[in-house]
Design an enzyme around this catalytic site. Structure first.
Site, mmCIF file in Angstrom:
data_model
loop_
_atom_site.group_PDB
_atom_site.id
_atom_site.type_symbol
_atom_site.label_atom_id
_atom_site.label_comp_id
_atom_site.label_asym_id
_atom_site.label_seq_id
_atom_site.Cartn_x
_atom_site.Cartn_y
_atom_site.Cartn_z
ATOM 1 N N GLU A 103 1.728 -0.199 -3.540
ATOM 2 C CA GLU A 103 0.458 0.027 -2.826
ATOM 3 C C GLU A 103 0.765 0.225 -1.352
ATOM 4 O OE1 GLU A 103 -0.730 -2.283 -0.510
ATOM 5 O OE2 GLU A 103 0.965 -3.645 -0.754
ATOM 6 N N PHE A 141 1.149 5.013 15.217
ATOM 7 C CA PHE A 141 2.151 3.929 15.192
ATOM 8 C C PHE A 141 3.131 4.057 16.352
ATOM 9 C CE2 PHE A 141 1.942 0.867 11.694
ATOM 10 C CZ PHE A 141 0.690 1.223 11.263
ATOM 11 N N CYS A 156 3.143 -8.345 6.039
ATOM 12 C CA CYS A 156 3.940 -7.302 5.379
ATOM 13 C C CYS A 156 5.158 -6.850 6.181
ATOM 14 C CB CYS A 156 3.054 -6.113 5.050
ATOM 15 S SG CYS A 156 1.637 -6.586 4.055
HETATM 16 C C1 UGA Z 1 1.213 -2.390 6.605
HETATM 17 C C2 UGA Z 1 1.381 -0.899 6.312
HETATM 18 O O1 UGA Z 1 0.814 -0.135 7.382
HETATM 19 C C3 UGA Z 1 0.688 -0.535 5.010
HETATM 20 O O2 UGA Z 1 0.892 0.838 4.708
HETATM 21 C C4 UGA Z 1 1.287 -1.392 3.895
HETATM 22 O O3 UGA Z 1 0.660 -1.134 2.652
HETATM 23 C C5 UGA Z 1 1.074 -2.866 4.238
HETATM 24 O O4 UGA Z 1 1.708 -3.150 5.497
HETATM 25 C C6 UGA Z 1 1.664 -3.679 3.127
HETATM 26 O O5 UGA Z 1 2.890 -3.692 2.992
HETATM 27 O O6 UGA Z 1 0.910 -4.188 2.299
HETATM 28 P P1 UGA Z 1 -0.788 -3.866 7.605
HETATM 29 O O7 UGA Z 1 0.137 -5.030 7.486
HETATM 30 O O8 UGA Z 1 -2.200 -3.991 7.156
HETATM 31 O O9 UGA Z 1 -0.170 -2.625 6.784
HETATM 32 O O10 UGA Z 1 -0.816 -3.506 9.132
HETATM 33 P P2 UGA Z 1 -0.474 -2.261 10.060
HETATM 34 O O11 UGA Z 1 -1.683 -1.511 10.363
HETATM 35 O O12 UGA Z 1 0.690 -1.524 9.533
HETATM 36 O O13 UGA Z 1 -0.049 -3.022 11.385
HETATM 37 C C7 UGA Z 1 1.083 -3.894 11.397
HETATM 38 C C8 UGA Z 1 1.316 -4.443 12.760
HETATM 39 O O14 UGA Z 1 1.847 -3.441 13.606
HETATM 40 C C9 UGA Z 1 0.095 -5.002 13.481
HETATM 41 O O15 UGA Z 1 0.451 -6.233 14.068
HETATM 42 C C10 UGA Z 1 -0.216 -3.966 14.533
HETATM 43 O O16 UGA Z 1 -0.830 -4.512 15.659
HETATM 44 C C11 UGA Z 1 1.170 -3.451 14.852
HETATM 45 N N1 UGA Z 1 1.192 -2.090 15.416
HETATM 46 C C12 UGA Z 1 0.751 -1.043 14.682
HETATM 47 C C13 UGA Z 1 1.697 -1.887 16.690
HETATM 48 O O17 UGA Z 1 2.123 -2.826 17.371
HETATM 49 N N2 UGA Z 1 1.720 -0.624 17.185
HETATM 50 C C14 UGA Z 1 1.277 0.443 16.487
HETATM 51 O O18 UGA Z 1 1.344 1.570 17.011
HETATM 52 C C15 UGA Z 1 0.774 0.219 15.197
#
Ligand code: UGA
Length: 475
Positions: free
Chosen positions: A177, A284, A295
């Protein structure tokens, strides 16, 4: 093989099969009703499937059965109530009932980082597969969905061989997923791809039928959902490779932030400029206090541990660096705090005693109540450890934050958190914080100093309102 659907070509080798239950569409079960399983169960009921969500946690099941989603995910409550009322969706703690009901069983239990190292803890996968296999009374497909180390689907097959009646012909598949918290409903109903690892035509057909609702919805909206049919190992690797790539992209821009800090550059403009190249892309690429959540951090660690076991550790050594860059960003907030508050930053960190600091944000990202490995909460704890009187506020994460960091002080709203603060740290980019009025906040603080840990504030506005502003990777 990659099959775009709908396609002008006939679908190769997917012959519809009658589900073992005899129902017209396969009946689905989702084992583990945490974030992943509950979201899937609810959304697949919405797509018209008959669904059972199973969990050993009776309290969680009672909540879901009563129409209450036990976590914050926009849009999910309404879908839960609608599908409970329609009778397509049930929740159960009875494994025999669940095993008897389903044609396709999705394993959605947690695979956290092990307490004794970096690898994934597969004990919940083992318990759920074993319990299910022992209770099956006809043919079924068991599909791994939780993020797992490569090789796990083969191991699940061995568990099934050991515990299920061999006459039944139970098969195994793996389908990762890609849900993002905050967008999970959309990600299930309208995924950007479906990946299945299968070993037989029957498994392929059953999984196809189990996703037909997704393809049909796409067809009515004139979209295509690419389907990648592959082997177990590739399907398992797709998931961890995707998360490793995303984590690397974030750490790349955070590494650039470090270089900007050393050279006087501005990482937000740098990210914008490189992001215009479509080969790089601007998503990202947001520099800040780094990635957290349930995750990315655990997945890149488990991936390294697994590669090491396989003798391919060197290939993923860079992920160690990705992790280190990410964790260094948390310290950067402490450095900026010391700088703004005019405190010395010694070898053991800064001494912030006698200062009051407001931390805005406790969740790992906005639109979520998830505080797992949240950089914001970790920084709040470090600031408190450095002697500051820290006041934390988050729009959705207070309850989970209190549980995770009971020793911190929490404020009921943003104004109370910043009242009399010498420094405000914005560490999760909730819209409430992004759109906060710096003039209004200036009136209640003791000192107009702000660290923008997500580069999410309009620095011009804040400076105009008299604030000393520090972003991440910005002059
Ligand atoms: C992440 C992946 O994006 C999903 O595709 C995956 O399904 C999921 O893990 C999983 O393995 O189940 P998620 O953990 O919901 O999803 O969060 P993200 O939106 O990926 O963000 C992760 C972290 O990265 C957050 O702390 C966010 O603040 C940080 N982030 C994101 C940044 O610091 N900079 C960015 O440009 C983007």
């Amino acid at each position: 093989m990659t099959i775009p659907y709908p396609s002008s070509q006939p679908m190769p080798a997917i012959t519809p099969v009658v589900p073992p239950s005899g129902a017209s569409r396969p009946r689905l079960t989702f084992l583990g009703t945490g974030y992943l399983g509950a979201t899937y169960a609810i959304c697949f009921a919405e797509l018209g499937y008959e669904v059972i969500g199973f969990d050993v946690d009776a309290e969680k099941i009672a909540k879901l059965a009563g129409g209450e989603v036990p976590f914050h995910e926009p849009g999910l409550d309404e879908l839960l109530r609608r599908n409970l009322a329609a009778g397509r969706l049930r929740f159960s703690t009875d494994i025999a009932e669940t095993a008897h009901f389903g044609d396709v069983h999705f394993i959605c239990v947690g695979t956290p980082q092990r307490a004794d190292g970096m690898s994934a803890d597969l004990s919940y996968v083992e318990a759920s597969v074993t319990g299910l296999a022992q209770n099956l009374d006809r043919r079924a497909l068991i599909v791994g969905k939780s993020t797992v180390p490569v090789g796990t689907a083969e191991w699940i097959e061995q568990l099934v061989d050991k515990h299920a009646d061999s006459q039944l012909g139970v098969e195994v598949a793996y389908s990762p997923e890609f849900l993002q918290e905050g967008f999970a409903v959309e990600d299930v109903l309208r995924p950007n791809r479906i990946v299945v690892g299968v070993k037989s035509e029957w498994a392929n057909s059953m999984l196809y039928s189990a996703h037909k609702g997704v393809f049909d919805l796409a067809a009515t909206e004139d979209r295509e959902v690419p389907l990648v049919v592959t082997d177990f190992a590739t399907a398992e690797l797709v998931k961890v490779a995707a998360n490793a790539f995303l984590a690397t992209k974030i750490s790349f821009i955070n590494a650039m932030a470090e270089v900007c800090e050393a050279s006087g550059g501005d990482v937000t403009q740098l990210a914008r400029a490189i992001g215009y190249d479509p080969r790089i892309g601007n998503r990202f690429l947001q520099a800040g206090v780094g990635f957290g959540g349930g995750c990315l951090p655990k997945d890149i660690r488990a991936f390294q541990a697994r590669a090491q076991e396989l003798g391919a550790g060197e290939a993923l050594r860079f992920l160690h660096e990705v992790d280190l860059i990410n964790l260094r960003r948390r310290n950067r907030v402490l450095q900026l705090a010391a700088e703004l508050l005019d405190r010395r930053y010694g070898p053991a960190g800064p001494d912030l005693s006698g200062t009051r600091i407001a931390v805005l944000g406790a969740t790992f990202k906005p639109n979520s109540d998830d505080v797992r490995d949240a950089p914001s909460l970790a920084v709040a704890a470090q600031l408190a450890k450095a002697g500051a009187d820290v006041r934390v506020y988050d729009p959705q994460g207070m309850e989970n934050a209190r549980r995770a960091q009971p020793d911190l002080t929490y404020s009921p709203d943003m104004i109370e958190a910043v009242r009399d603060a010498d420094l405000v740290c914005v560490l999760t980019e909730w819209s409430d914080f992004r759109n906060a009025d710096p003039e209004a906040l200036a009136r209640v603080v003791a000192g107009r100093r702000v660290v923008d840990g997500r580069n999410c504030l309009d620095s011009t506005l804040w400076v105009q309102a008299g604030w000393e502003y520090r972003g991440m990777g910005r002059p």
